[in-house]
Design a protein around this motif. Sequence first.
Motif, short mmCIF file in Angstrom:
data_model
loop_
_atom_site.label_atom_id
_atom_site.label_comp_id
_atom_site.label_asym_id
_atom_site.label_seq_id
_atom_site.Cartn_x
_atom_site.Cartn_y
_atom_site.Cartn_z
N GLU A 155 0.82 -1.22 0.00
CA GLU A 155 0.00 0.00 0.00
C GLU A 155 0.85 1.26 0.00
O GLU A 155 0.37 2.35 0.32
CB GLU A 155 -0.94 -0.01 1.21
CG GLU A 155 -1.93 -1.16 1.19
CD GLU A 155 -2.86 -1.13 2.38
OE1 GLU A 155 -2.91 -0.09 3.08
OE2 GLU A 155 -3.53 -2.15 2.63
N ILE A 158 7.14 1.78 3.05
CA ILE A 158 7.31 2.14 4.46
C ILE A 158 8.69 2.75 4.63
O ILE A 158 9.70 2.09 4.36
CB ILE A 158 7.15 0.90 5.37
CG1 ILE A 158 5.73 0.36 5.27
CG2 ILE A 158 7.50 1.24 6.81
CD1 ILE A 158 5.49 -0.90 6.06
N THR A 222 5.56 0.46 12.81
CA THR A 222 4.69 0.56 11.64
C THR A 222 4.57 -0.78 10.93
O THR A 222 3.48 -1.20 10.53
CB THR A 222 5.24 1.61 10.66
OG1 THR A 222 5.38 2.87 11.33
CG2 THR A 222 4.32 1.78 9.46
N ARG A 225 2.44 -3.12 13.33
CA ARG A 225 1.08 -2.68 13.62
C ARG A 225 0.25 -2.52 12.36
O ARG A 225 -0.93 -2.91 12.33
CB ARG A 225 1.12 -1.36 14.40
CG ARG A 225 -0.26 -0.89 14.85
CD ARG A 225 -0.16 0.33 15.74
NE ARG A 225 0.44 0.06 17.02
CZ ARG A 225 -0.20 -0.49 18.05
NH1 ARG A 225 -1.48 -0.84 17.92
NH2 ARG A 225 0.41 -0.70 19.19
N LYS A 226 0.84 -1.95 11.31
CA LYS A 226 0.08 -1.67 10.10
C LYS A 226 0.12 -2.80 9.07
O LYS A 226 -0.82 -3.00 8.32
CB LYS A 226 0.61 -0.39 9.45
CG LYS A 226 0.51 0.85 10.33
CD LYS A 226 -0.93 1.27 10.55
CE LYS A 226 -1.02 2.60 11.29
NZ LYS A 226 -2.42 3.04 11.49
N ARG A 227 1.24 -3.54 9.02
CA ARG A 227 1.40 -4.57 8.00
C ARG A 227 1.49 -5.98 8.60
O ARG A 227 1.66 -6.95 7.87
CB ARG A 227 2.63 -4.31 7.13
CG ARG A 227 2.69 -2.90 6.55
CD ARG A 227 1.43 -2.53 5.77
NE ARG A 227 1.20 -3.43 4.64
CZ ARG A 227 0.03 -3.67 4.13
NH1 ARG A 227 -1.05 -3.10 4.64
NH2 ARG A 227 -0.10 -4.48 3.11
N TYR A 257 3.86 4.98 2.04
CA TYR A 257 2.68 4.56 2.80
C TYR A 257 2.08 5.77 3.51
O TYR A 257 2.75 6.45 4.30
CB TYR A 257 3.09 3.48 3.80
CG TYR A 257 1.97 2.85 4.56
CD1 TYR A 257 0.84 2.36 3.91
CD2 TYR A 257 2.04 2.72 5.95
CE1 TYR A 257 -0.19 1.77 4.62
CE2 TYR A 257 1.03 2.12 6.67
CZ TYR A 257 -0.10 1.64 5.99
OH TYR A 257 -1.11 1.06 6.69
N ASP A 259 -0.13 6.07 5.87
CA ASP A 259 -0.37 5.97 7.31
C ASP A 259 0.91 5.84 8.12
O ASP A 259 0.85 5.57 9.32
CB ASP A 259 -1.28 4.78 7.61
CG ASP A 259 -2.71 5.02 7.16
OD1 ASP A 259 -3.07 6.19 6.99
OD2 ASP A 259 -3.45 4.03 6.97
N SER A 260 2.06 5.99 7.49
CA SER A 260 3.31 5.90 8.25
C SER A 260 3.45 7.11 9.14
O SER A 260 3.20 8.25 8.73
CB SER A 260 4.50 5.79 7.30
OG SER A 260 4.57 6.92 6.45
N ASP A 294 -0.98 -11.72 10.61
CA ASP A 294 -2.37 -11.71 10.18
C ASP A 294 -2.79 -13.09 9.71
O ASP A 294 -1.97 -13.97 9.48
CB ASP A 294 -2.60 -10.67 9.08
CG ASP A 294 -1.64 -10.85 7.91
OD1 ASP A 294 -0.74 -11.71 8.01
OD2 ASP A 294 -1.78 -10.15 6.90
#
Length: 628
Positions: A155, A158, A222, A225-227, A257, A259-260, A294
């Motif tokens: 997305e 990072i 990041t 938490r995000k990936r 990214y 949202d970083s 995930d």
Amino acid sequence: GKAQAARYAFQVQQARPDRPGFYCLSVKPQHFQIVHSSPVGLRISDHTPWENLDTLCAYVYSLYVPPDGHFLYDRTITWKETPNNPLSAPKWTVKTESATYTDAELIFLGNPWGRRTTILRAEVPGQTPVIIKEYYLDDDRRYEEGELLEHAHAEGYIPGLVRSVWAEDVMSDGRKVMVKDGSYTRRKRRIILADSGAKLEWAASVNDLLMVIYDVLEAHRTLVRKRAILHRDMSLYNILMYPELSSWPMMQAKGYYKDSPALIDEVLAGKLSDPDERKAHCLLIDLDNAARLDGNDTKVIRHELGFRTGTPIYIARAVAQGEVPPSIFQLHRMPPLSPQAKEKYVSVYGEERYNLYNDEGYTIHGGNPFDELNRDDAKGPVTFYHRWEYDAESVFWTLYSVLIRVVPQGITISDSAQALLRDRWTLLVGHTIAVEKVDRRNSLLSEAVTKLISLFVPTMHDVARLLDAMARQVAPSYASMPTPPPQEDHLHEALQRLILNYLVDHIDDPIPLTPGQLRETEERPKPVVNADDYRPSEQRSTTQNSKRRREEEAMAQAQTADGSQRESQKRPSVQLRRSARLASKNEPPAMAPPPPAWAPPPQAQVSAPQAEDGHADADEAPAPKRRR
């Protein structure tokens, strides 16, 4: 004898990345032994009398028609001598399905009896160089670095995480390059990385080094938490600085990214910048041991996190022991930020994030420390798995190992400080995995700050106080608390706050260092010759041991080949006296077949700088000086 054959096999295997496996013949007047060396291990036959022509013919036959699983040549990577300098290190040409890279230089040589990581740096006309990473992946492994990097950057890029250009299973002569031992199989993978960087020892100042650590903690937060990717091998070898980011148009097409979170430059400036303009001071590499968190099967994920992975000096104490230890250290609350540092922090992260990690009442990092000294009576044993905070602890040990050895410019270090350094370094490099009941590094976390200060020159006394404050946050076993901290990145936050306080107070006092120079530790030379940087490195010689010692070390390598940091992982053991099943006795023809059209080139010995510590991957045998 077999010790000498093992040593020669080790060296040749490192020097020849174009040879997945190869045979050696160890001869004596009365008998001979056949050796097969490959990433699945070292196999040496019994002493065989010369009268046994069947075995000797099988050996010769196997040079031309190797048995299944004995892959002898990878023709996608070839070497050539430097013109007019035949004794120099060779250059390599690497062919992938997407491109061909020429004049590549070896910059890292891993353990040949295991993952056998080999890293080359190739110049690309008109573009930034690329890093070519080759390794032999266990066929049973669930995660692969190229796939993890693709998912991480899906997305948007990072900041602070290395990017890949291409990843593939290596194919040679229409076949996958694979080596086998029974049902145990490793296949050769190749990944082209777009970015490179320098080792932390090349820091120009203490502040540069601390900015790298702040950013790598933020990048790690990041990533997980995000990936949903947990690195699990944060170390000196996997955290680089002064990143050289790719200028390739294909890498510029995708943005960063969105949202970083902000990095240290924005925090110190007190204002946010556009995500596409963010530049990290760090470059986090090597996702070989990473795991995805995930997915729907929580039991599978928790089982995977139960494996112990890491590098012995830097591995978290709980991971090294494979269990959650009871807390024996005083607990400390989340460190507050100074008014000036808080103003900068809140301007980029917001008040909500700051309050999320603050303590109230009797909490410690938001958790409940009630009855901490009687943990077993209060809640019973805690199930071990690799928590986020363990990677943060590994980052601390990485910073500690560098800061105690860097050399400030124009400073003479006293003999007493050198003696203290040697004691601590000996303790660090002697750390082992799954052997020590009580981690010897605990003494470094609990020593008086005055003693730690005496290790440093006066200009770095505030750095010593910072390390002491960070050690107090790292020391407790938070997972053993009846109610652990609710935020899994709580230790990241604590360490980052301490670094931010220091940087705000010392922004005008960076403490210049001598790049590339470290204090002497009198570390014993190692037989494993490798480098641990993604930049070209100078050749340097090492002190030679006696022939007997070298042979003993080679045997130690053979005996520990295919060792695993993960206690649940199973693989065939190395048997030095097992018969070499090179070919069936009925297979050799009456006459040796003609030689192949492609003859192997002369054996080339490649030397590269030694690393302070061999990288100990989850499924890679350790260097002989450090037992895992």
